[in-house]
Motif scaffolding. Sequence first.
Motif, short mmCIF file in Angstrom:
data_model
loop_
_atom_site.label_atom_id
_atom_site.label_comp_id
_atom_site.label_asym_id
_atom_site.label_seq_id
_atom_site.Cartn_x
_atom_site.Cartn_y
_atom_site.Cartn_z
N PRO A 159 8.91 9.22 0.63
CA PRO A 159 7.54 8.70 0.49
C PRO A 159 7.12 7.77 1.62
O PRO A 159 5.94 7.75 1.99
CB PRO A 159 7.59 7.96 -0.86
CG PRO A 159 8.66 8.67 -1.63
CD PRO A 159 9.70 9.03 -0.60
N ALA A 160 8.06 7.00 2.18
CA ALA A 160 7.70 6.07 3.25
C ALA A 160 7.10 6.78 4.45
O ALA A 160 6.28 6.21 5.17
CB ALA A 160 8.93 5.28 3.68
N GLU A 161 7.47 8.05 4.64
CA GLU A 161 6.98 8.79 5.81
C GLU A 161 5.53 9.26 5.65
O GLU A 161 4.91 9.66 6.63
CB GLU A 161 7.90 9.99 6.07
CG GLU A 161 9.31 9.58 6.47
CD GLU A 161 10.23 10.77 6.63
OE1 GLU A 161 9.95 11.65 7.46
OE2 GLU A 161 11.25 10.82 5.90
N VAL A 162 5.01 9.22 4.44
CA VAL A 162 3.61 9.62 4.24
C VAL A 162 2.76 8.45 3.75
O VAL A 162 1.56 8.60 3.51
CB VAL A 162 3.50 10.79 3.23
CG1 VAL A 162 4.25 12.01 3.75
CG2 VAL A 162 4.00 10.39 1.86
N GLU A 163 3.37 7.28 3.62
CA GLU A 163 2.66 6.14 3.02
C GLU A 163 1.45 5.71 3.83
O GLU A 163 0.39 5.40 3.27
CB GLU A 163 3.62 4.96 2.85
CG GLU A 163 2.97 3.78 2.16
CD GLU A 163 3.95 2.64 1.87
OE1 GLU A 163 3.55 1.69 1.19
OE2 GLU A 163 5.11 2.73 2.33
N GLN A 164 1.58 5.67 5.15
CA GLN A 164 0.44 5.22 5.97
C GLN A 164 -0.77 6.11 5.75
O GLN A 164 -1.89 5.62 5.52
CB GLN A 164 0.81 5.21 7.46
CG GLN A 164 -0.35 4.74 8.34
CD GLN A 164 -0.10 4.94 9.82
OE1 GLN A 164 0.86 5.61 10.20
NE2 GLN A 164 -0.94 4.38 10.65
N ASP A 165 -0.57 7.41 5.82
CA ASP A 165 -1.69 8.33 5.63
C ASP A 165 -2.20 8.30 4.20
O ASP A 165 -3.41 8.47 3.96
CB ASP A 165 -1.28 9.75 6.02
CG ASP A 165 -1.30 9.97 7.52
OD1 ASP A 165 -1.95 9.17 8.23
OD2 ASP A 165 -0.68 10.94 7.99
N SER A 215 2.93 3.19 -6.94
CA SER A 215 4.07 2.62 -7.67
C SER A 215 4.78 3.71 -8.47
O SER A 215 6.01 3.74 -8.55
CB SER A 215 3.60 1.50 -8.61
OG SER A 215 3.08 0.40 -7.87
N ALA A 216 3.98 4.63 -9.05
CA ALA A 216 4.57 5.74 -9.79
C ALA A 216 5.33 6.68 -8.86
O ALA A 216 6.38 7.22 -9.24
CB ALA A 216 3.48 6.50 -10.54
N VAL A 217 4.82 6.87 -7.64
CA VAL A 217 5.54 7.68 -6.65
C VAL A 217 6.92 7.09 -6.40
O VAL A 217 7.94 7.81 -6.42
CB VAL A 217 4.75 7.74 -5.32
CG1 VAL A 217 5.63 8.33 -4.20
CG2 VAL A 217 3.49 8.58 -5.47
N TRP A 221 10.44 8.85 -7.31
CA TRP A 221 11.37 9.17 -6.22
C TRP A 221 12.77 8.64 -6.52
O TRP A 221 13.77 9.31 -6.26
CB TRP A 221 10.84 8.60 -4.91
CG TRP A 221 11.62 9.07 -3.71
CD1 TRP A 221 12.47 8.35 -2.93
CD2 TRP A 221 11.63 10.40 -3.18
NE1 TRP A 221 13.01 9.13 -1.94
CE2 TRP A 221 12.50 10.40 -2.07
CE3 TRP A 221 10.98 11.58 -3.53
CZ2 TRP A 221 12.75 11.54 -1.31
CZ3 TRP A 221 11.21 12.73 -2.79
CH2 TRP A 221 12.09 12.70 -1.68
N GLU A 222 12.83 7.45 -7.09
CA GLU A 222 14.13 6.88 -7.45
C GLU A 222 14.78 7.66 -8.59
O GLU A 222 16.01 7.65 -8.73
CB GLU A 222 13.96 5.40 -7.85
CG GLU A 222 13.56 4.49 -6.70
CD GLU A 222 14.57 4.51 -5.56
OE1 GLU A 222 15.79 4.50 -5.84
OE2 GLU A 222 14.13 4.56 -4.38
N LEU A 223 13.96 8.33 -9.39
CA LEU A 223 14.47 9.08 -10.55
C LEU A 223 14.73 10.55 -10.24
O LEU A 223 15.10 11.31 -11.14
CB LEU A 223 13.46 8.99 -11.71
CG LEU A 223 13.27 7.62 -12.36
CD1 LEU A 223 12.12 7.68 -13.36
CD2 LEU A 223 14.55 7.14 -13.03
N ALA A 228 16.32 14.05 -16.68
CA ALA A 228 15.87 13.66 -18.02
C ALA A 228 15.00 12.40 -17.94
O ALA A 228 13.95 12.31 -18.60
CB ALA A 228 17.07 13.43 -18.94
N ALA A 229 15.41 11.43 -17.15
CA ALA A 229 14.64 10.20 -17.01
C ALA A 229 13.31 10.48 -16.31
O ALA A 229 12.28 9.90 -16.68
CB ALA A 229 15.45 9.16 -16.23
N ALA A 230 13.33 11.36 -15.32
CA ALA A 230 12.09 11.70 -14.61
C ALA A 230 11.11 12.39 -15.55
O ALA A 230 9.90 12.11 -15.51
CB ALA A 230 12.41 12.59 -13.42
#
Length: 282
Positions: A159-165, A215-217, A221-223, A228-230
């Motif tokens: 996600p960090a690679e698309v965050e700026q855009d 924040s949901a992204v 991503w961490e899940l 099952a948690a995702a």
Amino acid sequence: MTAPWATARATAARTPVTVEEVVGRLREIGAALPLSDGVAVFNRLYLTVTEAVRDRLADGYSTDGGHSADGDRSTDGGYFADPPAMAELDAVFAGRYLLAVAADAAGQQPPACWRPLFALRAHPGVHPLQFALAGMNAHIQHDLPLAVVDLCLRRGCGPAEVEQDYHRINGVLAEVESVVREQLLPGPELPEYARPLTHLLGTWSVETAREGAWSAVQALWELRGLPAAARAFTAALDGSVGLLGHALLLPLLPYDGCADAPGTGAAARLPEARSRTADEQA
């Protein structure tokens, strides 16, 4: 529904590949629905936003995916640092709304986040601006984080690679939302019945919704390694966004004698999105 709606339903079920294809699908849906339909109100707004993003994508492509010294523009002056990624996100993102349209048209239930809009689309006590905000609520706070994660998995990036855009799009959305609010709201001298509407609209904003979506992204991503948690997180997100959609669509207008009731002046004031001419695209 009408024959045009049947055609729109069939095309909506197919996942779009390009931004131009998204524009075409949205136009087909809009042509099949009356102006007063709550889904049509959101669809016109979404078409306007999509064409605005398409225009920004045409501003220029960064050949190396790099950033300018101030971190705000791509190295060759384009609006986005990675236009191909944003074009792909636009199509993946739109696909989730189109699937909701197709499900409803086929007599099936759309995701919980979309159900309030589809269920109340013809309610005479709901103002057109409420329909627009309810659609944005579902699409931004639920569909967008899922689309960003899908994009990252497809492209093998984080996600960090698309965050700026991602945040660059906020400016486009803010411009469109401001115009829509001005054109759909009653005039400066609000009738008494419209005052609760202004209070309701003050509780929701595109900027806050997109920050929540990011924040949901990050959570999804961490899940990603915990299926099952995702799934549980996604289901909870779907339900909570749907609850907010119900609140945004609380009927606030009188059913009789209301000049701004859906299907009259306010719904018609939302501008049709335009197609760029060849000269504009050059």
